[in-house]
Design an enzyme around this catalytic site. Structure first.
Site, PDB file in Angstrom:
ATOM      1  N   HIS A  17       0.845  -1.205   0.000  1.00 17.22           N
ATOM      2  CA  HIS A  17       0.000   0.000   0.000  1.00 17.22           C
ATOM      3  C   HIS A  17       0.878   1.252   0.000  1.00 17.22           C
ATOM      4  CE1 HIS A  17      -3.021  -2.645   2.370  1.00 17.22           C
ATOM      5  NE2 HIS A  17      -3.557  -2.436   1.181  1.00 17.22           N
ATOM      6  N   LYS A  41     -16.048  -7.436   6.166  1.00 17.85           N
ATOM      7  CA  LYS A  41     -14.773  -8.158   6.148  1.00 17.85           C
ATOM      8  C   LYS A  41     -14.340  -8.599   7.537  1.00 17.85           C
ATOM      9  CE  LYS A  41     -12.777  -6.707   1.849  1.00 17.85           C
ATOM     10  NZ  LYS A  41     -11.572  -6.302   1.130  1.00 17.85           N
ATOM     11  N   ARG A  90      -2.419  -5.460  -8.262  1.00 19.06           N
ATOM     12  CA  ARG A  90      -1.398  -6.506  -8.135  1.00 19.06           C
ATOM     13  C   ARG A  90      -1.591  -7.543  -9.234  1.00 19.06           C
ATOM     14  NH1 ARG A  90      -2.994  -7.874  -2.176  1.00 19.06           N
ATOM     15  NH2 ARG A  90      -4.903  -7.811  -3.389  1.00 19.06           N
TER      16      ARG A  90
HETATM   17  O1  PNS Z   1      -8.713  -2.867   0.526  1.00 18.88           O
HETATM   18  P1  PNS Z   1     -10.047  -3.340  -0.021  1.00 18.88           P
HETATM   19  O2  PNS Z   1     -10.849  -4.019   1.073  1.00 18.88           O
HETATM   20  O3  PNS Z   1      -9.912  -4.193  -1.241  1.00 18.88           O
HETATM   21  O4  PNS Z   1     -10.827  -2.021  -0.457  1.00 18.88           O
HETATM   22  C1  PNS Z   1     -12.155  -2.102  -0.909  1.00 18.88           C
HETATM   23  C2  PNS Z   1     -12.838  -0.722  -0.782  1.00 18.88           C
HETATM   24  C3  PNS Z   1     -12.771  -0.202   0.627  1.00 18.88           C
HETATM   25  C4  PNS Z   1     -12.146   0.268  -1.719  1.00 18.88           C
HETATM   26  C5  PNS Z   1     -14.316  -0.902  -1.240  1.00 18.88           C
HETATM   27  O5  PNS Z   1     -14.892  -1.927  -0.512  1.00 18.88           O
HETATM   28  C6  PNS Z   1     -15.134   0.367  -1.073  1.00 18.88           C
HETATM   29  O6  PNS Z   1     -15.042   1.268  -1.893  1.00 18.88           O
HETATM   30  N1  PNS Z   1     -15.924   0.440   0.023  1.00 18.88           N
HETATM   31  C7  PNS Z   1     -16.766   1.569   0.315  1.00 18.88           C
HETATM   32  C8  PNS Z   1     -18.234   1.239   0.047  1.00 18.88           C
HETATM   33  C9  PNS Z   1     -18.554   1.396  -1.423  1.00 18.88           C
HETATM   34  O7  PNS Z   1     -18.455   2.463  -2.000  1.00 18.88           O
HETATM   35  N2  PNS Z   1     -18.951   0.272  -2.046  1.00 18.88           N
HETATM   36  C10 PNS Z   1     -19.299   0.227  -3.434  1.00 18.88           C
HETATM   37  C11 PNS Z   1     -18.082  -0.007  -4.291  1.00 18.88           C
HETATM   38  S1  PNS Z   1     -18.599  -0.292  -5.954  1.00 18.88           S
END
Ligand code: PNS
Length: 164
Positions: A17, A41, A90
């Site tokens: 990250h 999660k 990745r």
């Molecule tokens: O590190 P991650 O868990 O892969 O990140 C995923 C994240 C946090 C970017 C994604 O789950 C997110 O954007 N969550 C916020 C809620 C949201 O907007 N969901 C719709 C995404 S299409």
């Protein structure tokens, strides 16, 4: 003034990250590391712990700040007036999930761009879940995370082991 957000669960933040955050910080005037609540999660670290670790790990990068958020990413981007979402990419396994999120975010707010930054080969297979697994099994995670995260992992698993 170009402001970007780099969203994630960061459970915990890794060197992978940080590599993407450092590179984004060279492209944009300001980068906000947006720490999602991600309750589905069932993260190891609490929302506030994850944000605090991200703060400590990025404190030497002057144009980076950390904000926890809950709710939709695109709404948070609008709230903090960021026009770009930066994601690290990745190995191939990330593609489908990332493309799905990018497409849906575009449907929700087409004025917010998503920009992917490829992870370098040494971080291609690094993930927070692998780091948690190694730490849980008492392995050495020092090359994968900042010292503050290493200490937090040791404390988390040390305490849970002590509780039995
Ligand atoms: O590190 P991650 O868990 O892969 O990140 C995923 C994240 C946090 C970017 C994604 O789950 C997110 O954007 N969550 C916020 C809620 C949201 O907007 N969901 C719709 C995404 S299409």
């Amino acid at each position: 003034m170009k402001r970007a957000i780099m969203p994630g669960t960061f459970d915990p933040i890794t060197e992978g990250h940080l590599d993407v955050i450092r590179r984004a910080a060279q492209i944009f005037d300001e980068v906000i590391v947006a720490v999602a609540q991600s309750p589905h999660k069932e993260p190891l670290f609490t929302h506030e712990e994850r944000a605090e670790l991200a703060r400590q790990a990025t404190e030497s990068i002057p144009n980076v700040t950390v904000e926890p958020f809950s709710g939709l990413l695109v709404e948070f981007a609008k709230e903090v007036e960021a026009s770009v979402v930066v994601k690290g990419l990745r190995a191939i396994t990330d593609f489908e999930y990332e493309f799905q999120m990018t497409a849906l975010n575009y449907e929700l707010a087409n004025d917010i761009e998503t920009l992917f930054i490829m992870s370098p080969p040494k971080f291609m297979y690094l993930s927070s879940s692998i780091v948690r697994e190694i730490a849980r099994l008492d392995g050495d995670v020092s090359q994968f995370v900042s010292p503050c995260v290493e200490a937090a992992l040791a404390q988390k698993f040390g305490l849970s082991r002590a509780r039995g």
